[in-house]
Design an enzyme around this catalytic site. Structure first.
Site, PDB file in Angstrom:
ATOM      1  N   ARG A 127      36.392  19.539  20.982  1.00  0.00           N
ATOM      2  CA  ARG A 127      35.702  18.371  21.552  1.00  0.00           C
ATOM      3  C   ARG A 127      34.493  18.018  20.706  1.00  0.00           C
ATOM      4  O   ARG A 127      33.922  18.884  20.048  1.00  0.00           O
ATOM      5  CB  ARG A 127      35.308  18.609  22.995  1.00  0.00           C
ATOM      6  CG  ARG A 127      34.301  19.734  23.248  1.00  0.00           C
ATOM      7  CD  ARG A 127      32.843  19.326  23.113  1.00  0.00           C
ATOM      8  NE  ARG A 127      31.930  20.335  23.642  1.00  0.00           N
ATOM      9  CZ  ARG A 127      30.687  20.522  23.205  1.00  0.00           C
ATOM     10  NH1 ARG A 127      30.207  19.799  22.206  1.00  0.00           N
ATOM     11  NH2 ARG A 127      29.913  21.445  23.746  1.00  0.00           N
ATOM     12  N   GLU A 235      27.538  15.544  30.396  1.00  0.00           N
ATOM     13  CA  GLU A 235      26.251  15.893  29.765  1.00  0.00           C
ATOM     14  C   GLU A 235      25.881  14.927  28.638  1.00  0.00           C
ATOM     15  O   GLU A 235      24.702  14.698  28.357  1.00  0.00           O
ATOM     16  CB  GLU A 235      26.323  17.338  29.256  1.00  0.00           C
ATOM     17  CG  GLU A 235      25.018  17.867  28.728  1.00  0.00           C
ATOM     18  CD  GLU A 235      25.135  19.322  28.276  1.00  0.00           C
ATOM     19  OE1 GLU A 235      25.604  20.165  29.060  1.00  0.00           O
ATOM     20  OE2 GLU A 235      24.749  19.605  27.128  1.00  0.00           O
ATOM     21  N   ARG A 239      32.441  12.787  25.945  1.00  0.00           N
ATOM     22  CA  ARG A 239      32.956  14.013  25.363  1.00  0.00           C
ATOM     23  C   ARG A 239      34.404  13.678  25.026  1.00  0.00           C
ATOM     24  O   ARG A 239      35.205  13.410  25.929  1.00  0.00           O
ATOM     25  CB  ARG A 239      32.886  15.182  26.345  1.00  0.00           C
ATOM     26  CG  ARG A 239      31.455  15.702  26.591  1.00  0.00           C
ATOM     27  CD  ARG A 239      31.030  16.640  25.473  1.00  0.00           C
ATOM     28  NE  ARG A 239      29.643  17.079  25.529  1.00  0.00           N
ATOM     29  CZ  ARG A 239      29.214  18.214  26.080  1.00  0.00           C
ATOM     30  NH1 ARG A 239      30.078  19.028  26.660  1.00  0.00           N
ATOM     31  NH2 ARG A 239      27.947  18.554  26.035  1.00  0.00           N
ATOM     32  N   CYS A 282      21.673  17.934  24.767  1.00  0.00           N
ATOM     33  CA  CYS A 282      21.215  19.315  24.598  1.00  0.00           C
ATOM     34  C   CYS A 282      21.057  19.626  23.111  1.00  0.00           C
ATOM     35  O   CYS A 282      21.976  19.395  22.329  1.00  0.00           O
ATOM     36  CB  CYS A 282      22.223  20.278  25.228  1.00  0.00           C
ATOM     37  SG  CYS A 282      21.692  21.996  25.203  1.00  0.00           S
ATOM     38  N   THR A 284      21.372  22.251  21.647  1.00  0.00           N
ATOM     39  CA  THR A 284      22.356  23.230  21.173  1.00  0.00           C
ATOM     40  C   THR A 284      23.563  22.543  20.536  1.00  0.00           C
ATOM     41  O   THR A 284      24.279  23.159  19.762  1.00  0.00           O
ATOM     42  CB  THR A 284      22.887  24.120  22.316  1.00  0.00           C
ATOM     43  OG1 THR A 284      23.548  23.293  23.275  1.00  0.00           O
ATOM     44  CG2 THR A 284      21.782  24.883  22.987  1.00  0.00           C
ATOM     45  N   ARG A 291      32.727  21.477  19.487  1.00  0.00           N
ATOM     46  CA  ARG A 291      33.080  22.819  19.946  1.00  0.00           C
ATOM     47  C   ARG A 291      34.584  22.939  19.829  1.00  0.00           C
ATOM     48  O   ARG A 291      35.324  22.200  20.470  1.00  0.00           O
ATOM     49  CB  ARG A 291      32.615  23.051  21.383  1.00  0.00           C
ATOM     50  CG  ARG A 291      32.905  24.452  21.882  1.00  0.00           C
ATOM     51  CD  ARG A 291      32.287  24.738  23.251  1.00  0.00           C
ATOM     52  NE  ARG A 291      32.350  26.170  23.524  1.00  0.00           N
ATOM     53  CZ  ARG A 291      33.460  26.812  23.912  1.00  0.00           C
ATOM     54  NH1 ARG A 291      34.582  26.153  24.115  1.00  0.00           N
ATOM     55  NH2 ARG A 291      33.451  28.116  24.104  1.00  0.00           N
ATOM     56  N   ARG A 323      33.434  33.679  25.466  1.00  0.00           N
ATOM     57  CA  ARG A 323      33.149  33.557  26.896  1.00  0.00           C
ATOM     58  C   ARG A 323      34.456  33.699  27.655  1.00  0.00           C
ATOM     59  O   ARG A 323      35.530  33.748  27.051  1.00  0.00           O
ATOM     60  CB  ARG A 323      32.428  32.242  27.207  1.00  0.00           C
ATOM     61  CG  ARG A 323      33.211  30.976  26.962  1.00  0.00           C
ATOM     62  CD  ARG A 323      32.244  29.775  27.038  1.00  0.00           C
ATOM     63  NE  ARG A 323      32.942  28.517  27.226  1.00  0.00           N
ATOM     64  CZ  ARG A 323      32.360  27.332  27.138  1.00  0.00           C
ATOM     65  NH1 ARG A 323      31.070  27.241  26.867  1.00  0.00           N
ATOM     66  NH2 ARG A 323      33.030  26.228  27.329  1.00  0.00           N
ATOM     67  N   GLU A 328      31.932  28.033  30.614  1.00  0.00           N
ATOM     68  CA  GLU A 328      30.598  28.591  30.410  1.00  0.00           C
ATOM     69  C   GLU A 328      30.263  29.544  31.563  1.00  0.00           C
ATOM     70  O   GLU A 328      30.455  29.211  32.718  1.00  0.00           O
ATOM     71  CB  GLU A 328      29.585  27.432  30.351  1.00  0.00           C
ATOM     72  CG  GLU A 328      28.373  27.731  29.502  1.00  0.00           C
ATOM     73  CD  GLU A 328      27.490  26.492  29.265  1.00  0.00           C
ATOM     74  OE1 GLU A 328      27.785  25.414  29.787  1.00  0.00           O
ATOM     75  OE2 GLU A 328      26.486  26.654  28.542  1.00  0.00           O
TER      76      GLU A 328
HETATM   77  N1  ARG Z   1      20.214  23.836  29.581  1.00  0.00           N
HETATM   78  C1  ARG Z   1      20.913  25.076  29.645  1.00  0.00           C
HETATM   79  C2  ARG Z   1      20.040  26.165  29.065  1.00  0.00           C
HETATM   80  O1  ARG Z   1      19.044  25.844  28.446  1.00  0.00           O
HETATM   81  C3  ARG Z   1      22.267  25.003  28.945  1.00  0.00           C
HETATM   82  C4  ARG Z   1      22.270  25.178  27.459  1.00  0.00           C
HETATM   83  C5  ARG Z   1      23.605  25.136  26.734  1.00  0.00           C
HETATM   84  N2  ARG Z   1      24.717  24.632  27.463  1.00  0.00           N
HETATM   85  C6  ARG Z   1      25.022  23.351  27.532  1.00  0.00           C
HETATM   86  N3  ARG Z   1      26.036  23.016  28.286  1.00  0.00           N
HETATM   87  N4  ARG Z   1      24.371  22.443  26.853  1.00  0.00           N
HETATM   88  O2  ARG Z   1      20.330  27.314  29.229  1.00  0.00           O
END
Ligand code: ARG
Length: 370
Positions: A127, A235, A239, A282, A284, A291, A323, A328
């Site tokens: 994704r 999010e 996606r 996010c 990350t 991913r 995981r 998650e």
């Molecule tokens: N906001 C959450 C944290 O800081 C999730 C971080 C990663 N996961 C995500 N689905 N973006 O732990």
């Protein structure tokens, strides 16, 4: 839900973040928060910063602890984000951040069957997250904007519906639309791992404003073939993913790329930065926002599905994250079914992600079978 810090003074907020930094050293927002930077912003910037970091304050166990609210936040609040981003993505200070993209992977022949013919029925999924530059990120969208965005997507999907390879249907969670599905259909799609879960169950998303107005403006497009799916309003605005059974990773990537290009041609531009690549809520997910994962039975490395730790340890050597197969924060499935994916998103290209998945799977598979 109550927001106890909403009426707190700046001093109280700063003290709280400092306290989290010592009780929860893995909360990257708290680890890198600088009271002087925050203190010197004007009031409107302080309010914006607060919305960004609120998730990490209200959820001290956060790993990252921040969600961008607008695409421009990463550039505008670089002193806040940059240290967190470098820390999470392990990019040393002396290394420049400049995301490159490379989609040559579909042209190669990364096929898991070449590792072991037994890998011919693996579940594969890749994704990417995408956000439109024209809208605030999901955390800051009003209900009206969520609906406006969904309307725009429904129009694009109605064109995609006529495509020979990508034809499909749009299923909406917004009450009262012709495309709205009932609760049972929704639950079945969640169980089939096609649709996303009710976001209200995620406290991190709730504090970031990302699950607000649920279920308005949320839905998904799925191709008739079932292997091309677009989530709307999770999010990230979008996606976009490809899911298949088999071992042909290159084919999977090719499917995603073609779909991504077709859909991208029907909607306004995605938010993108020279430095951070595709902008995501996010930090990350920045960079490729990709991913790529597959489900693998590793009974030996998970002690029969009872302990993920040995698998995690082995996988880390090959830059892979492990995981449970349920998503998650889930445990290993029956018989030791786990989900493995290359950890890096930023500072690697799309093709490198696929190569890492292929080569890491090969290495884990031989450890499992040794
Ligand atoms: N906001 C959450 C944290 O800081 C999730 C971080 C990663 N996961 C995500 N689905 N973006 O732990």
């Amino acid at each position: 839900m109550s927001f106890p810090f909403e009426n707190a003074s700046n001093e109280e907020k700063v003290a709280k973040i400092k306290a989290i930094g010592s009780t929860h050293p893995n909360n990257l927002m708290a680890r890198h928060f600088r009271a002087d930077y925050f203190g010197f912003r004007d009031e409107s910037q302080q309010n914006r910063l607060w919305q960004i970091i609120r998730t990490g304050v209200e959820n001290p166990d956060s790993q990252m602890g921040a969600y961008a609210q607008n695409s421009c936040d990463y550039a505008e609040f670089e002193p806040l984000f940059e240290p967190m981003i470098r820390d999470y993505h392990k990019i040393p200070l002396e290394q420049e951040i400049r995301q490159k993209h490379d989609w040559a992977a579909p042209l190669s022949s990364f096929n898991l069957v070449d590792i072991d013919p037994d890998l011919k029925r693996v579940s594969m999924r890749v994704r990417v997250g995408r956000n439109l530059a024209d809208f605030p990120l999901p955390g800051a969208m009003t209900k009206a904007q969520r609906l406006e965005f969904e309307t725009l997507m429904i129009k694009a999907f109605s064109t995609l519906q006529d495509d020979l390879q990508f034809g499909g249907e749009y299923l909406s969670l917004t009450p009262g639309l012709p495309q709205t599905i009932d609760d049972e259909t929704y639950e079945n799609r969640v169980a089939a791992h096609q649709m996303f879960k009710n976001m209200e169950g995620d406290p991190y998303l709730a504090s970031g404003g990302i699950s607000s107005n649920w279920p308005f403006g949320r839905g998904m497009y799925i191709s008739n073939s079932g292997d091309f799916i677009v989530w709307v309003g999770e999010e990230d605005h979008l996606r976009i993913m490809s899911m298949r059974q088999g071992g042909d990773l290159s084919g999977l990537f090719g499917r995603l790329l073609t779909g991504l290009e077709k859909l991208g041609g029907l909607i306004p531009p995605f938010a993108h930065s020279e430095r951070y690549g595709y902008i995501t809520s996010c930090p990350t997910n920045l960079g490729t926002a990709m991913r790529a994962s597959l489900h693998l039975f590793l009974p030996k490395l998970t002690e029969g599905g009872h302990n993920l730790e040995p698998a995690k340890k082995a996988a880390a050597k090959f830059d892979l994250s492990v995981r449970g197969a349920g998503g998650e924060h889930s445990d290993a499935g029956l018989g030791g079914l786990i989900d493995i994916s290359p950890s890096a998103r930023l500072g690697v290209t799309e093709t490198e992600i696929m190569r890492k998945l292929y080569e890491g799977t090969s290495a884990l598979w031989s450890l499992e079978n040794s």
